[in-house]
Design an enzyme around this catalytic site. Structure first.
Site, short mmCIF file in Angstrom:
data_model
loop_
_atom_site.label_atom_id
_atom_site.label_comp_id
_atom_site.label_asym_id
_atom_site.label_seq_id
_atom_site.Cartn_x
_atom_site.Cartn_y
_atom_site.Cartn_z
N ASP A 38 0.90 -1.05 -0.09
CA ASP A 38 0.29 0.06 0.48
C ASP A 38 1.06 2.00 0.33
O ASP A 38 1.42 1.09 0.91
CB ASP A 38 -1.26 -0.04 1.45
CG ASP A 38 -1.83 1.06 1.53
OD1 ASP A 38 -1.83 2.26 0.64
OD2 ASP A 38 -3.40 0.30 1.16
N LYS A 41 -0.54 3.84 2.46
CA LYS A 41 -0.34 3.99 3.92
C LYS A 41 1.43 4.38 3.83
O LYS A 41 1.90 4.75 5.36
CB LYS A 41 -0.34 2.24 4.35
CG LYS A 41 -1.50 2.18 4.31
CD LYS A 41 -2.04 0.63 5.15
CE LYS A 41 -3.57 0.41 4.76
NZ LYS A 41 -3.89 -0.71 4.80
N VAL A 61 4.87 -10.05 -0.90
CA VAL A 61 5.55 -11.18 -0.42
C VAL A 61 5.39 -12.38 -1.28
O VAL A 61 5.89 -13.48 -1.64
CB VAL A 61 5.24 -11.31 1.16
CG1 VAL A 61 5.74 -10.62 1.92
CG2 VAL A 61 3.57 -11.96 0.93
N LYS A 126 -4.56 -18.86 15.67
CA LYS A 126 -5.44 -19.45 15.16
C LYS A 126 -4.86 -20.54 14.14
O LYS A 126 -5.96 -21.87 13.70
CB LYS A 126 -6.38 -18.98 14.29
CG LYS A 126 -7.27 -17.72 15.08
CD LYS A 126 -8.23 -16.96 14.13
CE LYS A 126 -8.90 -15.26 14.35
NZ LYS A 126 -8.20 -14.68 15.54
N LYS A 138 -1.57 -20.48 8.54
CA LYS A 138 -0.42 -20.04 8.77
C LYS A 138 -0.20 -21.54 9.95
O LYS A 138 1.10 -20.81 10.11
CB LYS A 138 -1.34 -18.60 10.08
CG LYS A 138 -1.71 -17.42 9.49
CD LYS A 138 -0.65 -16.58 9.09
CE LYS A 138 0.28 -16.15 9.64
NZ LYS A 138 1.43 -15.10 9.22
N GLY A 169 -8.04 -3.28 20.24
CA GLY A 169 -8.12 -2.48 19.17
C GLY A 169 -7.65 -2.41 18.54
O GLY A 169 -7.11 -1.54 17.81
N THR A 190 -21.62 -13.77 17.36
CA THR A 190 -21.62 -15.10 16.67
C THR A 190 -22.17 -16.22 17.08
O THR A 190 -23.04 -16.58 16.66
CB THR A 190 -20.06 -15.11 15.33
OG1 THR A 190 -20.40 -13.86 15.81
CG2 THR A 190 -20.39 -16.23 14.53
#
Length: 245
Positions: A38, A41, A61, A126, A138, A169, A190
């Site tokens: 980006d 950014k 990447v 996760k 991951k 946050g 959820t």
């Protein structure tokens, strides 16, 4: 360990990349390269810090050539670039695999080729017994980086992983989402049974810092952090606000 060295941060314009960057700028490091897709950014970050040690590389990447350009002359890598939004990854699985798995392979290959000293990878809770594609990609990425220590052979490059929880946050996370609709709204849950491992941005940075100093190659660092039900998080945001499952 970072005196007069060059650090590459992939995904450096994200919440975690920003936080790690601020810590590294307090050291005697020679150069910090921010590698991300980006350009806006990156420009915002350049104006915000206005620091001579910061260099910006636009790239992805998953694009091997852009990784080659960013990795030349680098001593340390903090790899935070990833697709992380769980629902979007479920609907765009091929893109997640390209970034989270193929991108990891590119980082490993170029780090070894350029004789990078240490590579620290940002993972997630996760990745443990994953039930969604984000966690699965991951987990695959973590295994690739651990195996990278064997692929390095006689080279000096070492790879390790840090796994963290939900950063309180951070952009796109549940707390800012709840806060944005709490005023007079209904907080959507959820599943009432859902739990979250919560960690502050500062605690996450400390974990990364400890791992860089401690790593020998092949470790997966997991910080002991509190777990709480998502309904408890919603109540903490606004105890008067209704919750709807």
């Amino acid at each position: 360990m970072f005196v007069n060295k060059t650090l590459l941060i992939t995904g450096g314009t994200g919440s975690f990349g920003n936080a790690v960057l601020r810590r590294f700028l307090k050291t005697d490091i020679a150069e910090i390269r921010i590698f991300s897709r980006d350009e806006l950014k990156q420009d915002d970050m350049r104006k915000q810090y206005n620091h001579s040690k910061l260099k910006f590389y636009i790239g992805d990447v998953r694009d091997y050539d852009s990784v080659i350009n960013a990795m030349r002359g680098v001593d340390y890598v903090f790899h935070a670039a990833a697709l992380k939004h769980v629902p979007k990854i479920e609907y765009n699985p091929f893109e997640a695999i390209k970034t989270n798995i193929i991108g990891s392979e590119n980082i490993i290959s170029e780090a070894i080729a350029n004789k990078v000293k240490d590579v620290m990878v940002l993972s997630t809770d996760k990745a443990v017994s994953p039930v969604n594609l984000y966690g699965a990609t991951k987990l695959a990425s973590d295994k690739l980086f651990v195996a990278g220590n064997s692929y390095a052979g006689g080279h000096q490059t070492r790879f390790s992983v840090v796994r963290y929880g939900n950063v309180m946050g951070s952009r796109g996370s549940v707390i800012p989402f709840f806060m944005s609709i709490a005023e007079g709204g209904v907080l959507p849950i959820t599943d009432n049974r859902m739990t979250r491992f919560m960690i502050s941005l500062e605690e996450g940075v400390e974990l990364v810092w400890h791992a860089f100093e401690d790593m020998k190659g092949g470790e997966i660092y997991v910080k002991k952090i509190p777990s709480m039900k998502v309904t408890e998080v919603a109540t903490a945001v606004d105890e008067k606000c209704k919750q709807k499952e």
